[in-house]
Design a protein around this motif. Structure first.
Motif, PDB file in Angstrom:
ATOM      1  N   ILE A  68      42.915  44.599  37.463  1.00 23.48           N
ATOM      2  CA  ILE A  68      42.694  43.753  38.660  1.00 23.48           C
ATOM      3  C   ILE A  68      42.100  44.595  39.548  1.00 23.48           C
ATOM      4  O   ILE A  68      42.272  46.055  39.879  1.00 23.48           O
ATOM      5  N   THR A  69      41.051  44.158  40.339  1.00 21.48           N
ATOM      6  CA  THR A  69      40.266  45.001  41.161  1.00 21.48           C
ATOM      7  C   THR A  69      39.522  44.216  42.510  1.00 21.48           C
ATOM      8  O   THR A  69      38.832  43.153  41.839  1.00 21.48           O
ATOM      9  N   GLN A  70      39.678  44.480  43.591  1.00 24.47           N
ATOM     10  CA  GLN A  70      38.888  43.554  44.563  1.00 24.47           C
ATOM     11  C   GLN A  70      38.938  42.027  44.366  1.00 24.47           C
ATOM     12  O   GLN A  70      38.180  41.289  44.654  1.00 24.47           O
ATOM     13  N   ASP A  71      40.332  41.729  44.206  1.00 28.17           N
ATOM     14  CA  ASP A  71      40.563  40.307  43.788  1.00 28.17           C
ATOM     15  C   ASP A  71      40.013  39.785  42.660  1.00 28.17           C
ATOM     16  O   ASP A  71      40.064  38.387  42.518  1.00 28.17           O
ATOM     17  N   TYR A  72      39.521  40.703  41.789  1.00 25.62           N
ATOM     18  CA  TYR A  72      38.999  40.051  40.632  1.00 25.62           C
ATOM     19  C   TYR A  72      39.855  40.351  39.511  1.00 25.62           C
ATOM     20  O   TYR A  72      40.639  41.469  39.293  1.00 25.62           O
ATOM     21  N   GLN A  73      40.132  39.502  38.556  1.00 24.32           N
ATOM     22  CA  GLN A  73      40.784  39.662  37.370  1.00 24.32           C
ATOM     23  C   GLN A  73      39.666  39.844  36.284  1.00 24.32           C
ATOM     24  O   GLN A  73      38.794  39.016  36.069  1.00 24.32           O
ATOM     25  N   ILE A  74      39.623  41.419  35.691  1.00 26.23           N
ATOM     26  CA  ILE A  74      38.537  41.660  34.746  1.00 26.23           C
ATOM     27  C   ILE A  74      39.194  41.415  33.263  1.00 26.23           C
ATOM     28  O   ILE A  74      40.271  41.913  32.908  1.00 26.23           O
ATOM     29  N   THR A  75      38.279  40.689  32.506  1.00 28.71           N
ATOM     30  CA  THR A  75      38.650  40.557  31.453  1.00 28.71           C
ATOM     31  C   THR A  75      37.391  41.221  30.561  1.00 28.71           C
ATOM     32  O   THR A  75      36.178  41.160  31.033  1.00 28.71           O
TER      33      THR A  75
END
Length: 235
Positions: free
Chosen positions: A4-11
């Protein structure tokens, strides 16, 4: 794998086979030549292992909140991939297919300044993507016209910090044990500023044409020494 970073869920997901990649031309005619020169000297010096990957204007992917983001740095170095090369012919997904790139480089274009974009909203800018999403440890921005070389290193604050050049006007890149600097000269009909590699002892990593010229000069010196000794060298 998710973060999770800057309101992003990263996959980290493989680019779908039917995903249509943009087919835009490069921003500057010098960009492919600059990238090829960087890779060639590394290859000749055997600095690229069998499972390493260098890329030129080639898509590096991450999925943010289920939406694919693809950035294509002008040059990148990935120390290790863990899949067959056939699996990364169209694009590369870090974490899923191998390591995060050690270095990404952008060669400033004639008309754009997207290399400095910290835009956080979708789709994020290049700077934000490299710094906050991929977390690439070394970000290089090079202006081929002026020769300006900027190196940003990811610090403990997880933000890029501009690095100062050393006394030889070069940057040390610990991950590949080489210096990076600017060199003025001619290669393949282009005379101007180039990015070049130097080893720990300060020796320039040569290109193929330079190695051939060095070999020719050695042969001429040897022939001259033989003639001086009264021996006619064989053709």
């Amino acid at each position: 794998m998710t973060a999770i970073t800057q309101d992003y869920q990263i996959t980290w997901e493989k680019l779908p086979d039917d995903y249509r990649l943009p087919d835009d031309p490069v921003d500057n005619i010098n960009q492919p030549a600059l990238a090829a020169a960087l890779t060639e000297s590394l290859q000749l010096a055997r600095k690229i292992s069998a499972n390493a990957l260098t890329t030129t204007n080639y898509g590096i992917c991450a999925t943010l909140n289920n939406r694919m983001v693809i950035k294509a740095p002008n040059w990148a170095f990935i120390a290790k991939i863990n899949v067959n090369r056939e699996e990364v012919t169209r694009s590369y997904t870090p974490q899923l297919q191998g390591d995060i790139p050690v270095i990404v480089m952008e060669f400033i274009s004639d008309t754009q300044e997207t290399e400095y974009s910290v835009k956080a909203t979708y789709p994020p800018g290049k700077w934000f993507f490299y710094e906050r999403i991929l977390k690439v440890p070394n970000y290089i921005i090079f202006d081929p016209n002026s020769g300006s070389l900027e190196m940003y290193r990811l610090q403990n604050t997880e933000q890029y910090i501009l690095q100062e050049l050393d006394e030889n006007q070069r940057h040390w890149i610990a991950q590949i044990n080489l210096y990076l600097g600017v060199w003025q000269g001619t290669r393949e009909n282009r005379t101007g500023k180039w990015l070049r590699w130097w080893d720990e002892q300060g020796n320039l990593l040569p290109w193929g044409a330079e190695l051939a010229e060095q070999e020719r000069q050695r042969a001429e010196r040897l022939a001259a020494q033989l003639r001086a000794a009264g021996i006619e060298p064989e053709d």
